[in-house]
Every structure is written in structure tokens, then in C-alpha cells.
Design an enzyme around this catalytic site. Structure first.
Site, mmCIF file in Angstrom:
data_model
loop_
_atom_site.group_PDB
_atom_site.id
_atom_site.type_symbol
_atom_site.label_atom_id
_atom_site.label_comp_id
_atom_site.label_asym_id
_atom_site.label_seq_id
_atom_site.Cartn_x
_atom_site.Cartn_y
_atom_site.Cartn_z
ATOM 1 N N ASN A 53 -2.145 12.883 -4.418
ATOM 2 C CA ASN A 53 -3.198 13.327 -5.324
ATOM 3 C C ASN A 53 -3.623 14.765 -5.036
ATOM 4 O O ASN A 53 -3.806 15.577 -5.956
ATOM 5 C CB ASN A 53 -4.421 12.409 -5.218
ATOM 6 C CG ASN A 53 -4.253 11.115 -5.994
ATOM 7 O OD1 ASN A 53 -3.576 11.081 -7.012
ATOM 8 N ND2 ASN A 53 -4.866 10.049 -5.511
ATOM 9 N N ASP A 84 0.850 -1.195 0.000
ATOM 10 C CA ASP A 84 0.000 0.000 0.000
ATOM 11 C C ASP A 84 0.880 1.237 0.000
ATOM 12 O O ASP A 84 1.779 1.368 0.845
ATOM 13 C CB ASP A 84 -0.922 -0.003 1.223
ATOM 14 C CG ASP A 84 -1.929 1.123 1.173
ATOM 15 O OD1 ASP A 84 -2.992 0.934 0.551
ATOM 16 O OD2 ASP A 84 -1.665 2.198 1.734
ATOM 17 N N GLU A 88 -4.715 2.278 -4.260
ATOM 18 C CA GLU A 88 -3.259 2.141 -4.283
ATOM 19 C C GLU A 88 -2.793 0.844 -3.632
ATOM 20 O O GLU A 88 -1.614 0.704 -3.285
ATOM 21 C CB GLU A 88 -2.599 3.333 -3.576
ATOM 22 C CG GLU A 88 -2.866 3.451 -2.085
ATOM 23 C CD GLU A 88 -4.163 4.150 -1.729
ATOM 24 O OE1 GLU A 88 -4.293 4.599 -0.570
ATOM 25 O OE2 GLU A 88 -5.052 4.257 -2.600
#
Length: 227
Positions: A111, A103, A146
Site C-alpha cells: 500500500n 495473511d 488482508e
């Protein structure tokens, strides 16, 4: 260390060769080609597969497995079926299977700060790092956002731990560029190893490795936790 490497190679050759004939007998050709490729590319064996039509059909079958359009990793939809099949094979052939949950750390922040295009680029780059690191017979799934799950075939815990640490370091070393600014990405990784009899469900196995990944998060991120 050299002799350990030789013994590991011999063990993998035996497992892969045995599985090739197992799948040929069952006419499960979708599993033959990756095994064949591993034997040819990694171990440089001169295997003879005389049925060219079978290999051609196998290419088509492998191409039909759903892949994530962004990262080119396998999708969650194919995950349970493939893991169940690999667990059954490992049980019958008596070797270990390791799962690895990866992860990306603080991905929402990437982002929010740099935009989703940079976030997408980070995912693509990490996926490429992983695909370069694993063997032809291993599987890599993007299971959401992710999070990436790896299945490492015939990988005891020591091998899986080394693989996880190598992937973690490669991700940490990687740099993205955004308008002249260097963007770094790290990952938290959990590793679980399973041996026969495989009396654990796929969901239970994934929950176990997912819990170890979250433990890595709690320990400060950018680390590997195995169990």
C-alpha cells in the site's frame, strides 16, 4: 493415488448427500443449494430436487448473506454462525473440519509503495485465486484487512495441507502490474484440523489457526504451518 482420489470422492458424495437430506428435513434451505451444486458440478450426479420454489428461495437466502464489497468473500459478521453450524454438522456426521488462516505478507508495504488501489487489486486477485480453489461447500471469509479465513468441509489435515500449499503457490506465482512494474504478493498460511467431539469454541478454533499463521510469519513468511 488414483484409488485415494476415488475413495475421497465417494466419501464426499456420501457426506454431501446425507447433509442435503438433513437440511431438507430441518427446512434449513440456505444450506441445500451449495451442497446440491457441489454434487452436480464436481461429481456429476443426476440428483432430482423437485421443489423448484425451494431452490429459488434458496438462491435468495444465499444472496442475503453479507459479502465484502471489495473481495466478494463472506464477511466476519456471518462467520461465527456459519462455523458453529458446520461444527455441529461435522460432529453429528463424524467428519473433519479444517480452518485455514491466510495473511498477505508485507501488505502495508504494498500500500505504501504502490498505493491503495494496487493494494485493493492484490486483495481482489487473491480472493479470486481462493474462490477458484475451494469447493462449493467450503466458506471463505474476509475477517479484516488482508486476513482471510477458510473453512474446508470434510477435509482431514492431509487434504487441507495440500490445499493450503496449492493456494500459497498460486498466490506466489501471481503478478500485478503497476505503471509497468511487476508487483509480487506472497502469503503466510496456518492450518488447523478439528475432529469430533467438537468441544472447542469458534473463538478458540480461530485463535488456534491464527497462532499457526503467525508462526508461519516468524519462520520467514510465504509458507504453510499446520497443527
Amino acid at each position: 493415488a488414483f484409488m485415494e482420489y476415488i475413495h475421497d470422492m465417494v466419501a464426499r458424495i456420501r457426506i454431501d448427500a446425507s447433509n442435503v437430506f438433513y437440511f431438507l428435513e430441518k427446512k434449513d434451505y440456505s444450506d441445500v443449494l451449495p451442497l446440491y451444486r457441489e454434487l452436480m458440478s464436481i461429481y456429476k450426479l443426476s440428483l432430482m430436487l423437485t421443489n423448484v420454489i425451494t431452490i429459488s428461495n434458496t438462491d435468495v437466502l444465499l444472496g442475503n448473506i453479507d459479502k465484502d464489497p471489495l473481495t466478494k468473500l463472506l464477511t466476519r459478521s456471518s462467520m461465527k454462525r456459519l462455523i458453529e453450524k458446520e461444527f455441529a454438522m461435522a460432529d453429528s456426521q463424524n467428519y473433519a473440519i479444517s480452518l485455514m488462516m491466510i495473511d498477505l505478507d508485507h501488505f502495508k508495504s504494498i500500500n505504501d509503495t504502490y498505493g491503495h488501489l494496487t493494494g485493493d487489486k492484490a486483495l481482489i486477485d487473491v480472493a479470486n485465486i481462493i474462490l477458484r480453489s475451494i469447493r462449493a461447500t467450503d466458506f471463505a471469509f474476509r475477517i479484516g484487512g488482508e486476513e482471510i479465513l477458510l473453512l474446508l468441509k470434510a477435509a482431514p489435515r492431509t487434504v487441507a495441507d495440500k490445499q493450503a500449499e496449492a493456494i500459497r503457490q498460486d498466490i506466489e506465482k501471481h503478478t500485478l502490474e503497476h505503471k509497468g512494474e511487476r508487483v509480487k504478493v506472497t502469503a503466510s498460511i496456518g492450518v488447523s484440523t478439528f475432529t469430533g467431539p467438537f468441544n472447542i469454541s469458534v473463538n478458540e478454533a480461530i485463535a488456534q489457526v491464527d497462532g499457526l499463521m503467525y508462526k508461519a510469519k516468524k519462520l520467514g513468511r510465504n509458507t504453510v504451518v499446520s497443527g
